[in-house]
Design a protein around this motif. Structure first.
Motif, PDB file in Angstrom:
ATOM      1  N   VAL A 141       0.861  -1.185   0.000  1.00  0.00           N
ATOM      2  CA  VAL A 141       0.000   0.000   0.000  1.00  0.00           C
ATOM      3  C   VAL A 141       0.895   1.231   0.000  1.00  0.00           C
ATOM      4  CG1 VAL A 141      -1.709   1.321   1.312  1.00  0.00           C
ATOM      5  CG2 VAL A 141      -1.903  -1.173   1.152  1.00  0.00           C
ATOM      6  N   ASN A 142       0.623   2.155  -0.911  1.00  0.00           N
ATOM      7  CA  ASN A 142       1.390   3.396  -0.987  1.00  0.00           C
ATOM      8  C   ASN A 142       0.903   4.333   0.115  1.00  0.00           C
ATOM      9  OD1 ASN A 142       2.482   5.938  -1.661  1.00  0.00           O
ATOM     10  ND2 ASN A 142       2.539   5.417  -3.827  1.00  0.00           N
ATOM     11  N   ALA A 143       1.700   4.446   1.179  1.00  0.00           N
ATOM     12  CA  ALA A 143       1.279   5.239   2.341  1.00  0.00           C
ATOM     13  C   ALA A 143       1.137   6.721   2.007  1.00  0.00           C
ATOM     14  CB  ALA A 143       2.287   5.053   3.477  1.00  0.00           C
ATOM     15  N   ASP A 144       1.930   7.220   1.056  1.00  0.00           N
ATOM     16  CA  ASP A 144       1.882   8.637   0.710  1.00  0.00           C
ATOM     17  C   ASP A 144       0.587   9.011  -0.011  1.00  0.00           C
ATOM     18  OD1 ASP A 144       4.381   9.024   1.820  1.00  0.00           O
ATOM     19  OD2 ASP A 144       5.433   8.640  -0.072  1.00  0.00           O
ATOM     20  N   LYS A 145       0.030   8.076  -0.777  1.00  0.00           N
ATOM     21  CA  LYS A 145      -1.171   8.372  -1.554  1.00  0.00           C
ATOM     22  C   LYS A 145      -2.442   7.835  -0.915  1.00  0.00           C
ATOM     23  CE  LYS A 145       1.176   8.626  -6.032  1.00  0.00           C
ATOM     24  NZ  LYS A 145       1.218   8.121  -7.419  1.00  0.00           N
ATOM     25  N   SER A 146      -2.301   7.046   0.140  1.00  0.00           N
ATOM     26  CA  SER A 146      -3.466   6.487   0.838  1.00  0.00           C
ATOM     27  C   SER A 146      -3.786   7.338   2.062  1.00  0.00           C
ATOM     28  CB  SER A 146      -3.202   5.043   1.254  1.00  0.00           C
ATOM     29  OG  SER A 146      -2.889   4.242   0.129  1.00  0.00           O
ATOM     30  N   ALA A 147      -5.043   7.348   2.452  1.00  0.00           N
ATOM     31  CA  ALA A 147      -5.432   8.162   3.607  1.00  0.00           C
ATOM     32  C   ALA A 147      -6.812   7.762   4.111  1.00  0.00           C
ATOM     33  CB  ALA A 147      -5.429   9.650   3.237  1.00  0.00           C
ATOM     34  N   VAL A 148      -7.067   8.099   5.381  1.00  0.00           N
ATOM     35  CA  VAL A 148      -8.408   8.036   5.950  1.00  0.00           C
ATOM     36  C   VAL A 148      -8.892   9.475   6.052  1.00  0.00           C
ATOM     37  CG1 VAL A 148      -9.809   7.367   7.939  1.00  0.00           C
ATOM     38  CG2 VAL A 148      -7.851   5.956   7.265  1.00  0.00           C
ATOM     39  N   ASP A 149      -9.930   9.804   5.302  1.00  0.00           N
ATOM     40  CA  ASP A 149     -10.344  11.205   5.215  1.00  0.00           C
ATOM     41  C   ASP A 149     -11.833  11.286   4.868  1.00  0.00           C
ATOM     42  OD1 ASP A 149     -10.194  13.975   5.227  1.00  0.00           O
ATOM     43  OD2 ASP A 149      -8.400  14.039   3.944  1.00  0.00           O
ATOM     44  N   ARG A 150     -12.326  12.517   4.778  1.00  0.00           N
ATOM     45  CA  ARG A 150     -13.698  12.737   4.345  1.00  0.00           C
ATOM     46  C   ARG A 150     -13.805  12.480   2.846  1.00  0.00           C
ATOM     47  NH1 ARG A 150     -17.116  12.834   8.699  1.00  0.00           N
ATOM     48  NH2 ARG A 150     -16.558  14.441  10.230  1.00  0.00           N
TER      49      ARG A 150
END
Length: 466
Positions: A299-308
Motif C-alpha cells: 500500500v502506498n502510504a503517501d497516496k493512501s489516507a483516511v479522510d472525508r
C-alpha cells in the motif's frame, strides 16, 4: 483458423465445428454419456484449451482484437496482418497450444506519463499473442466473473466506473462519512506470480492453460532492444491482464465482505466507507497487513489516507459535504484537462481556429461523456468560459497588427471608434481575449457555429436523459 477441427493426438478429445462457445462438445473415445455431460458442463476441469482454440471462440477473439486496434508488438505485425499469418500457420500454432508447447514472444515495453507524476509501464504483446490472450479471456471470464464481488466494478461485463461512483455516493449518503482511500503501489508491476497462479488454479484445472498463463506472466519485456525476464508483475497492455488483476484482488473483496465493510473497487482503486475516523484507521492498518501478508502487495502510504469523501477523489469524481452528497469533478482532474487543452492551444497558433476546434471537439466530448454524472455545474461554466477565452486569445494573436485587429472587430459588428480604441489599447493578448470588445465580437453562439463542444450544454443534455 480456416477450419473448425484439427486431428488430435491419440486419446485426446478433438474440437469439432459443433463445439461452440466456452463448452465445446468434446467426447473422448468410449466416454459414457454421464461423463460426457459432466465435461461439457465444466470444460475447465478437462478440456479448457480445446475451448480456447475452438473456431468460434478464435473468430470472436479476432474481431475484438481488430476492433481494439493497437500498435504492433516486438515483431512489427499489425492486427490487420495477423489474420493472414494465422491462415498460413494456425495448424502449427493450434497444435502447440493443445500440446502445451506454445511460447509467447516478449512484450514491447512502453512507458507513459501518469497524471499524478511518474510513469506507468505498459507491455504491448504481439498481435498474435493479443489474439490468444483475448481467446483465453473469453473462456476464463465466464468461469470467474459470476463469483466476483458485487462491489467490484472494473473490467467486468455490465459493470462500469459510473456504477462504482454512484455506489460510493450511496455509501456516503447512508451515513458512512469517512473513506479509507487505498492506493496499491505499482500494482501491475508488483503482482506475485505464484500468489496469482494459486488463485487461478482454484478454478482452472487444465495444466496447459495454467502453463500458458504463467508463460505470459514471465514473457520477456523488450526495452531498448534487450528482453529481460519478468519475475513479478503483469504489465498493462494485454487483454488478459485486467481479468488476472480481478482474480488476484477478489481475495481482498472477499475479506472486506467477511468483515462487513461497505466498499467500491475498480481494478486496483479501492475505497472503503466507514462511520468514524477511528474505525477507518483500524481498517487501513488491518487491510494493509492483509495485502502485505496474503497477496504480497504494498500500500502506498503517501497516496493512501483516511479522510472525508469530499476531500478525496474516486475515479476522477469527488462529492460535496451535504447529508445527501452531490457528485462533482475532482479539482485535480480539471487541472489535468486544462493542461491537455493548453497543448492544443499552443499548436493552434499556427493553424486556423476551425482546425483547433475540430481537434478539441472529440477530447471535450469524451471528457464530458465520462463526467456527465456531475451535479455541481459551476466547474463546467468556468471551463467553457476559459476555453472560449483561449480561442479569442488565438484570434488576437493571429491578427498581430492594430489595423488587422480593428478591421476584424468592425467586421464582427463593433463601431469603428470602439474597434480602433480596442486595437491600440496597448494591452496583451490574454487581457484582450477576456475584454468586453472580444466577448461582444465573438460570443458563445459564434463558437457554437464552428462546432465547439459546450460542456454546459452537454451536461444539460445528459441530465435531461437521466
Amino acid at each position: 483458423m480456416t477450419n473448425g477441427a484439427a486431428e488430435g493426438r491419440a486419446g485426446t478429445p478433438v474440437a469439432t465445428p459443433e463445439g461452440r462457445g466456452r463448452n465445446p462438445r468434446e467426447y473422448g473415445s468410449g466416454a459414457s454419456s454421464v461423463t460426457a455431460t459432466k465435461e461439457y458442463s465444466h470444460p475447465e476441469q478437462q478440456s479448457l484449451m480445446e475451448a480456447v482454440v475452438g473456431r468460434e471462440n478464435m473468430l470472436a477473439a479476432y474481431k475484438r482484437v481488430r476492433a481494439n486496434k493497437g500498435v504492433p508488438g516486438v515483431d512489427g505485425m499489425s492486427v490487420n496482418d495477423v489474420w493472414g499469418y494465422c491462415t498460413l500457420n494456425w495448424a502449427r500454432i493450434k497444435e502447440e497450444l493443445l500440446d502445451g508447447r506454445y511460447e509467447p514472444q516478449p512484450v514491447l515495453g512502453v512507458e507513459i506519463p501518469k497524471p499524478g507524476g511518474g510513469v506507468r509501464q505498459l507491455g504491448i504483446p504481439t498481435a498474435l499473442d493479443r489474439l490468444i490472450q483475448q481467446a483465453l479471456h473469453q473462456v476464463l471470464s465466464p468461469i470467474f466473473n459470476p463469483h466476483f464481488s458485487e462491489s467490484s466494478y472494473g473490467f467486468r461485463p455490465g459493470r462500469s466506473a459510473h456504477q462504482a461512483v454512484l455506489k460510493a455516493r450511496e455509501h456516503a449518503a447512508a451515513g458512512k462519512r469517512w473513506v479509507v482511500d487505498m492506493d496499491l503501489e505499482k500494482f501491475f508491476d508488483r503482482v506475485n506470480h505464484d500468489v496469482l497462479m494459486a488463485r487461478v488454479a482454484r478454478k482452472v484445472k487444465d495444466k496447459r492453460v495454467l502453463a500458458l498463463i504463467r508463460r505470459y506472466l514471465q514473457a520477456g519485456l523488450m526495452q531498448g532492444g534487450i528482453a529481460s525476464k519478468r519475475k513479478e508483475g503483469t504489465p498493462q497492455g494485454g487483454p488478459l491482464s485486467p481479468l488476472l488483476s480481478n482474480i488476484l484482488l477478489d481475495d481482498l473483496d472477499k475479506e472486506l465482505e467477511r468483515r462487513g465493510h461497505a466498499f467500491c473497487r475498480y481494478a486496483d482503486d479501492c475505497n472503503i466507507y466507514v462511520q468514524t475516523k477511528r474505525s477507518g484507521e483500524r481498517a487501513m492498518a488491518s487491510i494493509t497487513r492483509f495485502l502485505t501478508e496474503r497477496l504480497k502487495l504494498r500500500v502506498n502510504a503517501d497516496k493512501s489516507a483516511v479522510d472525508r469523501p469530499w476531500k478525496r477523489k474516486f475515479l476522477g469524481y469527488s462529492m460535496t459535504w451535504h447529508t445527501q452528497p452531490r457528485l462533482k469533478v475532482a479539482p485535480s482532474v480539471v487541472k489535468r484537462l486544462k493542461q491537455a487543452v493548453r497543448e492544443e492551444f499552443r499548436r493552434g497558433r499556427g493553424r486556423s481556429l476551425k482546425k483547433t476546434i475540430d481537434t478539441l471537439a472529440p477530447k471535450l466530448r469524451g471528457w464530458m461523456n465520462y463526467f456527465k454524472l456531475a451535479e455541481v455545474k459551476g466547474v463546467f461554466e468556468e471551463l467553457d468560459m476559459w476555453i472560449r477565452r483561449r480561442l479569442r486569445n488565438i484570434l488576437w494573436r493571429h491578427w498581430k497588427r492594430p489595423y488587422a485587429r480593428a478591421r476584424n472587430l468592425i467586421r464582427r459588428g463593433l463601431t469603428e471608434e470602439r474597434a480602433w480604441k480596442s486595437a491600440i489599447n496597448g494591452r496583451g493578448p490574454w487581457w484582450n481575449s477576456g475584454a468586453s470588445h472580444m466577448n461582444q465580437a465573438f460570443p458563445k453562439k459564434y463558437f457554437d457555429s464552428l462546432g465547439l463542444v459546450s460542456l454546459q450544454d452537454q451536461l444539460r443534455k445528459a441530465q435531461s436523459v437521466r
